[in-house]
Design an enzyme around this catalytic site. Structure first.
Site, PDB file in Angstrom:
ATOM      1  CG  HIS A  17      -1.927  -1.029   1.336  1.00 44.56           C
ATOM      2  ND1 HIS A  17      -2.126  -1.778   2.475  1.00 44.56           N
ATOM      3  CD2 HIS A  17      -2.845  -1.469   0.440  1.00 44.56           C
ATOM      4  CE1 HIS A  17      -3.121  -2.630   2.266  1.00 44.56           C
ATOM      5  NE2 HIS A  17      -3.576  -2.473   1.046  1.00 44.56           N
ATOM      6  CE  LYS A  41     -11.189  -7.738   0.839  1.00 48.90           C
ATOM      7  NZ  LYS A  41      -9.851  -7.181   0.610  1.00 48.90           N
ATOM      8  NE  ARG A  92      -2.421  -7.395  -4.467  1.00 44.14           N
ATOM      9  CZ  ARG A  92      -3.156  -7.576  -3.377  1.00 44.14           C
ATOM     10  NH1 ARG A  92      -2.606  -8.029  -2.285  1.00 44.14           N
ATOM     11  NH2 ARG A  92      -4.437  -7.323  -3.390  1.00 44.14           N
ATOM     12  CB  SER A 130      -4.273  -6.878   4.235  1.00 44.68           C
ATOM     13  OG  SER A 130      -3.892  -5.601   3.802  1.00 44.68           O
TER      14      SER A 130
HETATM   15  P1  ADP Z   1      -9.741  -3.926  -0.779  1.00 41.99           P
HETATM   16  O1  ADP Z   1     -10.564  -4.588   0.277  1.00 41.99           O
HETATM   17  O2  ADP Z   1     -10.410  -2.729  -1.397  1.00 41.99           O
HETATM   18  O3  ADP Z   1      -9.162  -4.865  -1.797  1.00 41.99           O
HETATM   19  P2  ADP Z   1      -7.020  -3.679   0.248  1.00 41.99           P
HETATM   20  O4  ADP Z   1      -6.577  -2.950   1.462  1.00 41.99           O
HETATM   21  O5  ADP Z   1      -6.808  -5.157   0.227  1.00 41.99           O
HETATM   22  O6  ADP Z   1      -8.534  -3.284   0.049  1.00 41.99           O
HETATM   23  O7  ADP Z   1      -6.308  -3.063  -1.028  1.00 41.99           O
HETATM   24  C1  ADP Z   1      -6.447  -1.709  -1.365  1.00 41.99           C
HETATM   25  C2  ADP Z   1      -5.792  -1.470  -2.706  1.00 41.99           C
HETATM   26  O8  ADP Z   1      -4.388  -1.688  -2.614  1.00 41.99           O
HETATM   27  C3  ADP Z   1      -6.273  -2.417  -3.822  1.00 41.99           C
HETATM   28  O9  ADP Z   1      -6.296  -1.706  -5.035  1.00 41.99           O
HETATM   29  C4  ADP Z   1      -5.208  -3.481  -3.860  1.00 41.99           C
HETATM   30  O10 ADP Z   1      -5.127  -4.097  -5.126  1.00 41.99           O
HETATM   31  C5  ADP Z   1      -3.983  -2.651  -3.555  1.00 41.99           C
HETATM   32  N1  ADP Z   1      -2.911  -3.467  -2.992  1.00 41.99           N
HETATM   33  C6  ADP Z   1      -2.976  -4.305  -1.955  1.00 41.99           C
HETATM   34  N2  ADP Z   1      -1.786  -4.895  -1.724  1.00 41.99           N
HETATM   35  C7  ADP Z   1      -0.944  -4.407  -2.676  1.00 41.99           C
HETATM   36  C8  ADP Z   1       0.446  -4.637  -3.012  1.00 41.99           C
HETATM   37  N3  ADP Z   1       1.179  -5.527  -2.354  1.00 41.99           N
HETATM   38  N4  ADP Z   1       0.974  -3.938  -4.029  1.00 41.99           N
HETATM   39  C9  ADP Z   1       0.214  -3.068  -4.726  1.00 41.99           C
HETATM   40  N5  ADP Z   1      -1.093  -2.824  -4.486  1.00 41.99           N
HETATM   41  C10 ADP Z   1      -1.658  -3.479  -3.478  1.00 41.99           C
END
Ligand code: ADP
Length: 160
Positions: A17, A41, A92, A130
Site C-alpha cells: 500500500h 471482508k 497485483r 493484508s
Molecule cells: P480492498 O478490500 O479494497 O481490496 P485492500 O486494502 O486489500 O482493500 O487493497 C487496497 C488497494 O491496494 C487495492 O487496489 C489493492 O489491489 C492494492 N494493494 C494491496 N496490496 C498491494 C500490493 N502488495 N501492491 C500493490 N497494491 C496493493
C-alpha cells in the site's frame, strides 16, 4: 491541485500500500486514503485501529500530503463528496484483475466522470497482501519485510 482517493480495507496497511501511495504522488498532489468498513471482508482491526496505524506510519515516515478518512456507502459518492474524480488502485499479477475490472466498470456506470488509475504492484510487493500478512502473523511468522514497524507492533499485540 489534483486530489486522488486511494480506497481499500487496509486491514492492515502493508508495504505494498505504501508503495502505491508514494508512486501516486507522480500524478496527484494530495491523496486521501479512504478506509472502507471492509465490505463483508473478515476484518481484524477496527476502523480506529486501522486509521491510527496509518496515521502513525505517515507521521513517522514524514509522508506529506496524505490524509486518512473512513467512508461508508458507495465509493463514487465519497469521491464526489471530496470534489475530485480520481480513484487510485493497485494491481497485483492476475489475482486482482477480475475484481478490479468489475468494480471499475460498475463505478464508471455509476459515475462516468470518475476515472480509476491502476498502478502495477512493484516486483518486491507482488506477493504482499493484508490477508497473507495476517495469516503469517497469526502463525507467529516474521512479517517485518511486509509491513511498517507501526503495524508489526499491533499485529504482535493481536496475536500474542
Ligand atoms: P480492498 O478490500 O479494497 O481490496 P485492500 O486494502 O486489500 O482493500 O487493497 C487496497 C488497494 O491496494 C487495492 O487496489 C489493492 O489491489 C492494492 N494493494 C494491496 N496490496 C498491494 C500490493 N502488495 N501492491 C500493490 N497494491 C496493493
Amino acid at each position: 491541485m489534483k486530489l486522488g482517493i486511494y480506497p481499500g480495507s487496509f486491514d492492515p496497511l502493508t508495504n505494498g500500500h505504501i508503495d502505491i501511495i508514494e508512486r501516486s504522488k507522480k500524478f496527484v498532489d494530495n491523496i486521501i486514503i479512504g478506509i472502507s468498513d471492509g465490505n463483508n471482508k473478515k476484518i481484524l482491526f477496527n476502523l480506529d485501529e486501522r486509521i491510527n496505524m496509518i496515521n502513525k506510519t505517515i507521521q513517522n515516515r514524514k509522508i506529506k500530503n496524505v490524509t486518512v478518512e473512513p467512508f461508508n456507502g458507495l465509493l463514487v459518492n465519497f469521491v464526489k463528496k471530496k470534489e475530485t474524480n480520481i480513484i487510485i488502485r493497485g494491481l497485483r499479477a492476475v489475482s486482482d484483475f477480475e475484481y478490479e475490472f468489475q468494480m471499475t466498470g460498475m463505478n464508471f456506470k455509476l459515475n462516468s466522470d470518475i476515472e480509476t488509475i491502476f498502478l502495477m504492484a512493484s516486483d518486491k510487493n507482488q506477493l504482499i497482501s493484508s490477508n497473507l500478512v495476517k495469516e503469517v502473523s497469526r502463525l507467529n511468522g516474521n512479517v517485518s519485510k511486509f509491513v511498517p514497524p507501526e503495524v508489526e507492533i499491533e499485529l504482535k499485540k493481536k496475536f500474542k
